[in-house]
Design a protein around this motif. Sequence first.
Motif, PDB file in Angstrom:
ATOM      1  N   VAL A 188     -82.290 -10.778   3.509  1.00 23.71           N
ATOM      2  CA  VAL A 188     -83.248 -10.510   4.502  1.00 23.71           C
ATOM      3  C   VAL A 188     -83.387 -11.271   5.679  1.00 23.71           C
ATOM      4  O   VAL A 188     -83.671 -11.130   6.693  1.00 23.71           O
ATOM      5  N   ILE A 189     -83.398 -12.617   5.197  1.00 24.04           N
ATOM      6  CA  ILE A 189     -83.347 -13.731   6.312  1.00 24.04           C
ATOM      7  C   ILE A 189     -82.060 -14.558   6.279  1.00 24.04           C
ATOM      8  O   ILE A 189     -81.263 -14.743   5.087  1.00 24.04           O
ATOM      9  N   GLY A 190     -81.182 -14.379   7.255  1.00 30.47           N
ATOM     10  CA  GLY A 190     -79.911 -15.338   7.442  1.00 30.47           C
ATOM     11  C   GLY A 190     -79.954 -16.364   8.620  1.00 30.47           C
ATOM     12  O   GLY A 190     -80.735 -16.272   9.349  1.00 30.47           O
ATOM     13  N   HIS A 191     -78.538 -16.767   8.927  1.00 33.36           N
ATOM     14  CA  HIS A 191     -78.262 -17.766   9.842  1.00 33.36           C
ATOM     15  C   HIS A 191     -78.618 -16.641  11.221  1.00 33.36           C
ATOM     16  O   HIS A 191     -78.040 -15.815  11.429  1.00 33.36           O
ATOM     17  N   GLY A 192     -79.470 -17.371  12.015  1.00 32.34           N
ATOM     18  CA  GLY A 192     -79.558 -16.693  13.516  1.00 32.34           C
ATOM     19  C   GLY A 192     -80.820 -15.570  13.411  1.00 32.34           C
ATOM     20  O   GLY A 192     -81.064 -15.109  14.364  1.00 32.34           O
ATOM     21  N   SER A 193     -81.151 -15.395  12.016  1.00 35.38           N
ATOM     22  CA  SER A 193     -82.597 -14.451  12.128  1.00 35.38           C
ATOM     23  C   SER A 193     -83.727 -15.005  12.768  1.00 35.38           C
ATOM     24  O   SER A 193     -83.842 -16.039  12.927  1.00 35.38           O
ATOM     25  N   TYR A 194     -84.744 -13.943  13.097  1.00 35.73           N
ATOM     26  CA  TYR A 194     -85.722 -14.579  13.753  1.00 35.73           C
ATOM     27  C   TYR A 194     -87.171 -14.304  12.737  1.00 35.73           C
ATOM     28  O   TYR A 194     -87.107 -12.976  11.820  1.00 35.73           O
ATOM     29  N   LEU A 224     -82.014 -21.545  12.406  1.00 34.10           N
ATOM     30  CA  LEU A 224     -80.809 -21.924  12.726  1.00 34.10           C
ATOM     31  C   LEU A 224     -79.821 -22.124  11.523  1.00 34.10           C
ATOM     32  O   LEU A 224     -78.490 -21.578  11.710  1.00 34.10           O
ATOM     33  N   THR A 225     -80.328 -22.480  10.387  1.00 37.03           N
ATOM     34  CA  THR A 225     -79.497 -22.413   9.258  1.00 37.03           C
ATOM     35  C   THR A 225     -80.321 -22.271   7.963  1.00 37.03           C
ATOM     36  O   THR A 225     -81.496 -22.561   7.960  1.00 37.03           O
ATOM     37  N   ILE A 226     -79.620 -21.794   7.052  1.00 37.47           N
ATOM     38  CA  ILE A 226     -80.292 -21.861   5.323  1.00 37.47           C
ATOM     39  C   ILE A 226     -79.767 -22.939   4.272  1.00 37.47           C
ATOM     40  O   ILE A 226     -78.512 -22.862   4.467  1.00 37.47           O
ATOM     41  N   GLN A 227     -80.468 -23.589   3.878  1.00 44.05           N
ATOM     42  CA  GLN A 227     -79.861 -24.436   3.138  1.00 44.05           C
ATOM     43  C   GLN A 227     -80.503 -24.583   1.590  1.00 44.05           C
ATOM     44  O   GLN A 227     -81.848 -24.172   1.391  1.00 44.05           O
TER      45      GLN A 227
END
Length: 267
Positions: free
Chosen positions: A140-146, A186-189
């Motif tokens: 649903v939410i990834g790198h670069g998502s808004y 920007l990123t997901i950790q």
Amino acid sequence: MKTKLIIAIATLAIAIGLYGLLTEAPPATEIKVTEIVVEEHKIKVWFLRNDVKRGQLVERSDFSIRQLPESEANALGIANESNMNFDKGSVYNRELTVQSAVFPEYITATNDLEYVELVLAENRVPFVIQVDPDVIIGGVIGHGSYVDVLAIANGGSKVSFNSDELSRPQFKSISVSPVLIGVKVLTIQQGTMSGGRNNSDVTSTVLVLELTRKQVAKLTVAKRIADLEVHKSIGSYNAADLSADAGDVLADYKAIKEFRANKIIIN
């Protein structure tokens, strides 16, 4: 007598000549020498099909592959074949021109330490916010998502009750309101930490958001006074569409509104 001698000598010369012709040595057998050509080992080398900039997303279509003789590959500093990193969100960590040979170290993955600095826009600040791991499920939410960041509060403080308590009159102003709309992830950790029920491990998921200084200040205050929810942004819409209170959920709930005069008149 002299004539007979000349004839004899001539006959002898002819005989010797014929003998020489009849006994001529056979021609030497021609020996064919076959040249053995050893094919040089080839190495797969990746080349760029177009110019790329620092921080630009890596796409498979950016590359072409050539099989170069080992000597040519060695001249480029390549000794062994390498594979490119096509993980989603990976970026180039330097500017490169078309037809440049590409090495794995030219690409930075999302879990590398320098990744955030590479993708961070000018005059923006990275901001870490913890979210429910379920939000990430299914991509649903990834790198670069808004995303949109919403605040859930009860009269100006964090909500700390369950749904059964909503009917109690003490909860006068439960509300949801947008804090930030359409900010970039920007990123997901993700990581694991202890502290769950029965000291079980809990998966911790954080998003690194790209914010302005003003947005950082606003979100810092929101974290102190409300519970935050993060949802994927779906484009342009009115901020009022993201606002609600208990009256929007419970038909018979009458929220208490406070009215204050802006002037005091003394007679």
